[in-house]
Structure formats: structure tokens, C-alpha cells
Design an enzyme around this catalytic site. Structure first.
Site, PDB file in Angstrom:
ATOM      1  CG  ASP A 195      -2.247   4.432  -1.453  1.00 15.46           C
ATOM      2  OD1 ASP A 195      -3.072   4.381  -2.385  1.00 15.46           O
ATOM      3  OD2 ASP A 195      -2.182   3.560  -0.566  1.00 15.46           O
TER       4      ASP A 195
ATOM      5  CE  LYS B  23      -7.140   2.130   2.612  1.00 13.66           C
ATOM      6  NZ  LYS B  23      -7.266   0.854   3.355  1.00 13.66           N
TER       7      LYS B  23
ATOM      8  CG  ASP C 186      -2.733  -0.186  -2.487  1.00 21.86           C
ATOM      9  OD1 ASP C 186      -2.691   0.957  -2.012  1.00 21.86           O
ATOM     10  OD2 ASP C 186      -3.377  -1.115  -1.965  1.00 21.86           O
TER      11      ASP C 186
ATOM     12  CB  SER D 243      -0.971  -0.025   1.181  1.00 22.24           C
ATOM     13  OG  SER D 243      -1.890   1.041   1.094  1.00 22.24           O
ATOM     14  CG  HIS D 244       0.400   3.626   3.437  1.00 22.95           C
ATOM     15  ND1 HIS D 244      -0.409   2.534   3.624  1.00 22.95           N
ATOM     16  CD2 HIS D 244       0.915   3.921   4.652  1.00 22.95           C
ATOM     17  CE1 HIS D 244      -0.384   2.176   4.899  1.00 22.95           C
ATOM     18  NE2 HIS D 244       0.413   2.998   5.544  1.00 22.95           N
TER      19      HIS D 244
ATOM     20  CG  ASP E  45      -5.732   1.364  -0.734  1.00 25.09           C
ATOM     21  OD1 ASP E  45      -4.828   2.217  -0.602  1.00 25.09           O
ATOM     22  OD2 ASP E  45      -5.767   0.304  -0.069  1.00 25.09           O
ATOM     23  NE  ARG E  46      -3.598   4.069   3.327  1.00 28.80           N
ATOM     24  CZ  ARG E  46      -3.134   4.127   4.567  1.00 28.80           C
ATOM     25  NH1 ARG E  46      -2.627   5.257   5.025  1.00 28.80           N
ATOM     26  NH2 ARG E  46      -3.171   3.079   5.353  1.00 28.80           N
TER      27      ARG E  46
END
Length: 541
Positions: free
Chosen positions: A275, A374, A277, A111-112, A279-280
Site C-alpha cells: 500500500d 505491520k 506507506d 497509509s492506504h 505496511d499492508r
């Protein structure tokens, strides 16, 4: 097909969103293979099943995809749908699982978190609904990692993942698909693309920072190709294995280039970032930063202006650390508002049961029931559609919202890479003192309640305990403390600070200044700086 002997490797316990470790750990002997085989075993095997596979393009992702494909074939999978180049944003993967009726999917991302040879890597399993595996499944995966004795893998040349089309690994079909197309098409069904094209045609300016991460190709296709935003609207648009040395987390600290542009002279009308991937999200206007909690509340209050949500929201949900701003919107709309632990997997049951349309968490995550993750670009499009429908800028929309609902001043202070024993001891001590805090006056604030959050899922009755500490003050202010499950080094303590101001006065203060009484009270109660030796938080959002 070859069966290889192996032995358990310690520490393969998934966190809030899969297993995350330093990349060299995943590249170690049998580490990836053990976790993937344990995942296959824990879900009852993959024989005859269809899976989705892809990731955010970070270092080791392409190699990991080849390993997983060969293991899926050896375990009897019927088909694996892979994003071209092993690329898929997390929301796009969720959409593909749902749209293609797949049995689940593996997402290669941390992710982030930063990427690169010495940075972070991750693997998580998503269920047939497109959402992250629930705790019962992640616990089963972990249990299996502790007893695994063998894994299965096909010995075969690597699959060509650069060309769209079908090929075979033994009897298994490998289907390489355009990673962007299905997701972009889905967005066209939810938003008024005609109105958004008109917005850009009239000279509306925007800066979208993809942070050298997976969102870049999606953002270029949607904003520049389909909506007609000027070329160059999307910056850092090419995904890189190390994210160009960036920390791909869309917050004021790490997206500092975007912050400087939007807070400076000649700022564009709108700014956003996503971010690693995809999703943010972070939302900005000229001279204006939107907190994730406010973003969720504004979207909920204005969702009826967006075609995909014109019929109204079924309900809303937020993670427990997220501010109560959306609760006030839900009350005004006459819909239910659910409070869950941190982690998107907790929203899945609510969405599948038709109880909520919109979900959000304080860590820059917002989404709806169009997928079960998300979704950063979805949130950006929601804001753009609201701006187009209302004919107002970000600052005006926020001001109107606070005038109607009051303002929940909110900030998150992160203390990163703390010694795990120090962080754990500090919160254990707080746990022991919780019952004695009620009624105590601290720095002019009176403690109205203190507990450790336990969640009982209203759909399946499952219980998740020890989900964070809440200290509630009279008047609607509070502080929440929890250890993050997304780091790979030491412990990250997240401190969430909230102060409610009903208005009409006091709605335009600096958030950190407005929260200072809460910050001082928290230090007196918990002693974070005194016990860790830190002068202050590493990241403030």
C-alpha cells in the site's frame, strides 16, 4: 528561532494511526505547525533528542518535512535522521528508530488512503520502540492541540534532502540516509535469500504491484536486485505524489490489475501488492486469493521454516475483527494467542514484553517483532520463503492448511463515506439492543453472545473500551461491526463476517456464498442497507 502565536484548531484528534485529513486542511495556516508543536509538547519536548523523519512520498510530504525539520531545530532537537527525498516506508521508519536508538519519529503518510492536492495527508508519531504512539500519548497530543498558543520554528533555507550526508539547521544535525538500505539488510537477516535466489533461478515467476507508492524502490532492490527476479517483476514501482491516480490499498477492489493478471490465463506463480506507506500486503496465487486472516494463520503455522523464526514463536496476536483462524494454529502449537483492538499500537506492549513474535489484523496487515509496525514486504518474503521450503504453490499450501485446521470463511464489507450521524445512530441503537439479542434465532442462526469489545492490556493494565460490536452465533460464526478510524470523509462502517467450517466437507465454497447466511442475519439484526439507503457495500475484501 522564532516563536509564533497561534490558536487551537478544532478536530486535531489522532485516529488509530495518527492524524489524517484532506491535504488542503494540512496546508492551511498553522494546521501542520499546531499539530507538530502539540506532539513535541505532549512527549515532554524534543530538546537533545534524536528523531527519525520520512514518509510515503505523497503530495505535500516534502514540504511538510521541511516544516518539521525547522520546528525540530527550533525546539532543540539534537539530530533528525531523514530518508532521502523525505522517503521512508512505515516499517523502514520503525526499523531506523530501533536500529539507531532514536527517541521517536514522525511519519508523513495517510497509509492506504489516496494522495494528491485534494486527497489525503497524515502525520503520526512513533515512540522509541518504533511503534505507533499509544492512546495515552495520542490523547495527550489532542489535549495539547486544544490549548496551544504558540509554536517554535527556525527561519532558515530548506535543507537539501536529495543528497545523502549530514548538514546543520542551527545546532541540529540533519542526517539524510538511503531510505532502503537498512531495511533491505534487515530482511536478509530474517529470510533464506540463498533459497529465494534459487527459486527465481529455477524459473519461478512473480508479480509485485507497488501501486505507485513507497514500496516500489524497496521491492525493486529486494526482489529484482538481491534475489534475481526478472526485471519488470515489480510494476508501478515509482512512487508518485498522487499514486498515479490509484487508490493505494492492496485489496481485490483497488489492486484490480494484479487481480486480473493472477486470475487470468498464463498467470505468474505468485502475486503480491503493498500500500501507500508499505505496511499492508495482499497475497495471491494463480486463480487464488488469500484472505488476510488466512495469511496470518498460514504464516504462523509455517514460521518454523523461515530462518528468523526457526526457534519457534513466542506467541501470536490478532486484532479482534480478524478471524479466529490463527487461534487454532496457536492452540496446536501450544502458544498464547491474544485478541486486541484494531490498531497496530496495541501489539507493541505484547512484543516489547516478549509475549508474541507474530501479529496480524484483517485489514491486510501482518508483521512480527522485527519492527513495531505491520510490514508488507516482510509478509511477501514470508510467503516466498514458505513456498521455497515446502515446494508447493499458494493454492496447495492453503488446501493443506484448511484440511488440518478447518476453514474460517471470512470477508469484510465496507460502507464508505456514510453520513456520520446516520452511522453513529445505527450503532447506538445496536448498543441499546445488545442485551436482548442473546438466544434469538435470526435467519436460521442462533445468537450465542453479543457485546461491545473492551480490551484490558495484559502488560500495563490499560483499558480500551468501545472497540467494536461482536455478535456471535452458535457453531463458531460471527459478525463484527465498527466504525473505521482511518477515513477522512464521513464515516466508514466496516462489517466483518466469519463462518467456521471444520471440514473435511465444505472447504472449497465461494466465500461470499458461504457467508450468505451471516450477511442475511446481519441485515435483519442491524438494518444497514435499510437505514443507510445503500444497495450494498462499497468495497468487499
Amino acid at each position: 528561532m522564532t516563536t509564533y502565536s497561534t490558536a487551537p484548531i478544532g478536530g486535531q484528534k489522532p485516529g488509530t494511526s495518527g492524524l489524517r485529513k484532506k491535504t488542503p486542511v494540512f496546508m492551511g495556516p498553522n494546521y501542520l505547525e499546531n499539530f507538530v508543536q502539540a506532539t513535541f509538547d505532549a512527549i515532554g519536548g524534543v530538546s537533545g533528542k534524536t528523531l527519525v523523519l520520512g514518509g510515503d512520498g505523497r503530495y505535500f510530504g516534502a514540504e511538510a518535512a521541511q516544516v518539521i525539520l525547522k520546528m525540530a531545530a527550533a525546539n532543540g532537537a539534537a539530530r533528525v535522521i531523514v530518508g532521502q527525498g523525505a522517503w521512508l516506508s512505515t516499517p523502514a521508519a520503525s526499523n531506523l528508530i530501533r536500529a539507531r536508538g532514536a527517541d521517536g519519529g514522525l511519519i508523513l503518510s495517510a497509509s492506504h488512503n489516496p494522495g494528491g492536492p485534494n486527497e489525503d495527508f497524515g502525520v503520526k508519531y512513533n515512540m522509541a520502540n518504533g511503534g505507533p504512539a499509544p492512546e495515552a500519548v495520542t490523547e495527550a497530543i489532542y489535549a495539547r492541540t486544544q490549548e496551544i498558543a504558540e509554536y517554535r520554528k527556525l527561519e532558515a533555507p530548506d535543507v537539501n534532502l536529495t543528497a545523502i550526508g549530514e548538514s546543520h539547521l542551527d545546532a541540529m544535525v540533519v542526517e539524510v540516509v538511503d531510505p532502503v538500505l537498512a531495511y533491505a539488510d534487515l530482511m536478509e537477516t530474517l529470510f533464506d535469500f540463498k533459497a529465494l535466489r534459487g527459486l527465481f533461478h529455477e524459473g519461478f515467476t512473480m508479480r509485485m504491484d507497488a501501486m505507485c507508492a513507497i514500496t516500489g524502490p524497496y521491492a525493486v532492490e529486494i526482489f529484482e536486485n538481491r534475489l534475481g527476479a526478472a526485471p519488470g517483476t515489480v510494476v508501478h514501482e515509482t512512487p508518485l505524489p498522487d499514486f498515479g491516480g490509484m487508490h493505494p490499498d492492496p485489496n481485490p477492489t483497488w489492486a484490480h490489475e494484479l487481480m486480473a493478471e493472477l486470475m487470468g490465463e498464463g498467470a505468474p506463480d505468485f502475486g503480491a501488492a503493498s500500500d501507500g506507506d508499505g505496511d499492508r500486503n495482499m497475497i495471491l496465487g494463480p486463480g487464488c486469493y488469500v484472505s488476510p486472516s488466512d495469511s496470518l494463520a498460514v504464516i504462523a503455522a509455517n514460521a518454523h521454516l523461515v530462518p528468523g523464526y526457526a526457534g519457534g514463536l513466542k506467541g501470536v496476536a490478532r486484532s479482534m475483527p480478524t478471524s479466529a483462524a490463527v487461534d487454532r494454529v496457536a492452540e496446536a502449537l501450544g502458544i498464547d494467542c491474544y485478541e486486541t483492538p484494531t490498531g497496530w499500537k496495541f501489539f507493541g506492549n505484547l512484543m516489547d514484553a516478549g509475549r508474541v513474535s507474530l501479529c496480524g489484523e484483517e485489514s491486510f496487515g501482518t508483521g512480527s517483532d522485527h519492527v513495531r509496525e505491520k510490514d508488507g514486504l516482510w509478509a511477501v518474503l514470508m510467503w516466498l520463503n514458505i513456498i521455497a521450503a515446502r515446494g508447493q504453490g499458494v493454492a496447495e499450501i492453503l488446501a493443506d492448511h484448511w484440511a488440518r485446521f478447518g476453514r474460517n470463511y471470512y470477508s469484510r464489507h465496507d460502507y464508505e463515506a456514510l453520513p456520520t450521524d446516520v452511522a453513529t445512530a445505527m450503532l447506538d441503537d445496536l448498543r441499546d439492543r445488545l442485551s436482548g439479542l442473546l438466544g434469538r434465532a435470526v435467519s436460521g442462526l442462533v445468537i450465542a453472545g453479543a457485546d461491545e469489545f473492551t480490551y484490558t492490556d495484559p502488560v500495563d493494565g490499560s483499558v480500551s473500551a468501545r472497540q467494536g460490536f461482536r455478535i456471535l452465533f452458535e457453531g463458531g460464526s460471527r459478525v463484527v461491526l465498527r466504525l473505521s478510524g482511518t477515513g477522512t470523509e464521513g464515516a466508514t462502517l466496516r462489517v466483518y463476517l466469519e463462518r467456521y467450517v471444520p471440514g473435511p466437507e465444505g472447504l472449497d465454497e465461494d466465500p461470499q456464498a458461504a457467508l450468505d447466511p451471516i450477511i442475511v442475519a446481519t441485515e435483519e439484526i442491524v438494518g444497514i442497507r435499510a437505514r443507510t439507503g445503500r444497495a450494498g457495500p462499497d468495497v468487499i475484501t
